[in-house]
Every structure is written in structure tokens, then in C-alpha cells.
Motif scaffolding. Structure first.
Motif: not given
Length: 197
Positions: A79-101
């Protein structure tokens, strides 16, 4: 089955609110005794006398049985590993959004520079034609027309570019602020709250 019940237990057995049970005790509708700690307790027969068929003692017995069952408290590492993966994906998505802007903002600045360069080229063309022009009225009229068109083009281009850049910068700021707030909120959550909401 116990024969004496607390106010909370009586509320579950009778389906009445605790405030109602207390009111009936205070006005004498329902009698009670006290336990060793001085808490008011109500006899089962007294509840049957006052509330009759509304009493359901199985509700209270079922509550006790369920409270005795041990709930699992261990958290699986998966469960902890899954949660960690979710947050890493969220951070990656936010970084992509910033780069696009940031890329869109750069493109807007590039378009503004291109418009300025186009204006300069048109001005140089006008100067070349002016240098080669005769003193005839036809050339003077043509030059005046070109100058007016260039002035309108410069004004419209500057207005569009400034407005577009301002809109992109404002949208960029709002989205960055929103993303940073989301990340800050996620960092402030405890691991248990992240896992179980």
C-alpha cells in the motif's frame, strides 16, 4: 445479556435519541439507578415498561460483539509503495504542466519578436521605395498609403501581442500557484491520512 444499561446503550436499544432518554429520566417518565462509578443505568424491564415494542436488545448485543472484534492495524508495504508511486506520478504530471506553460509563454514572446521584425522589414521596404521614388503625386500617394498600413499593423500587432502575453502570464501564474498549493497540501498530510483519507 446484561439487565442494566447506560444512557447510550438505552438509546441504541430503544431507537430514541440520548437527549430523549435523559429528558425522560429527568421528568420521571423513566426511572434509573446508578453503577459503582455513579453513572445512571436503566433496567431492561424499565425500558420495556416505557418503550414496549420499540426495544430491541439484539441491537445492543450486536454492537458489543462487533466492538470485541479486532480490526487489522498493520499497513501492507504494498500500500505504501502504491501511494508513493501515485505521488510520484502526480509530481511528474505537474512538472509537465509547468513545462508546457513555459513553452507557450516562450512562443508568445517569439511571435512578438517576429511581428517586430516584420514591421522593421516593411519599414526598410518603404524607405527603399521612397529613395527610388520620383516627385510624382502617384508615388506620394502610394507612400502615404503604405505608411498608414504600417502604422495600423504596428498598433494592432503590439496590442494583440501584449494582450496575449499578459493572458498567458496570468494563466501561468494561476496554474503554478494551484500546483504548488496541491503539492504543499500533499506534503503536509500524515502517512496515515494519505493512506486512509
Amino acid at each position: 445479556m446484561s439487565s442494566k444499561y447506560s444512557i447510550s446503550a438505552a438509546s441504541r436499544i430503544t431507537g430514541k435519541g440520548r437527549a430523549t432518554i435523559r429528558r425522560h429520566l429527568d421528568d420521571g417518565t423513566l426511572s434509573c439507578g446508578t453503577d459503582k462509578k455513579g453513572n445512571r443505568v436503566i433496567d431492561a424491564s424499565e425500558m420495556m415498561r416505557v418503550y414496549g415494542d420499540d426495544c430491541d436488545f439484539e441491537r445492543e448485543e450486536g454492537t458489543k460483539k462487533n466492538s470485541n472484534k479486532k480490526s487489522p492495524t498493520k499497513t501492507k508495504s504494498g500500500d505504501i509503495d502504491e501511494l508513493k508511486a501515485q505521488y510520484e506520478a502526480r509530481i511528474e504530471q505537474c512538472s509537465a504542466t509547468i513545462e508546457r506553460l513555459e513553452k507557450e509563454l516562450d512562443q508568445a514572446h517569439d511571435r512578438d519578436r517576429d511581428n517586430q521584425e516584420s514591421y522593421k522589414q516593411s519599414l526598410r521596404l518603404l524607405e527603399d521605395h521612397t529613395a527610388k521614388a520620383t516627385s510624382g503625386e502617384e508615388w506620394k500617394s502610394a507612400i502615404t498609403t503604405i505608411e498608414e498600413k504600417l502604422a495600423r499593423h504596428e498598433q494592432e500587432s503590439a496590442t494583440r501581442s501584449e494582450k496575449h502575453i499578459a493572458e498567458l502570464e496570468e494563466a501561468h501564474k494561476r496554474k503554478l500557484a494551484h500546483i504548488r498549493q496541491q503539492l504543499e497540501n500533499e506534503r503536509n498530510k500524515s502517512i496515515w491520512k494519505k493512506l486512509f483519507g
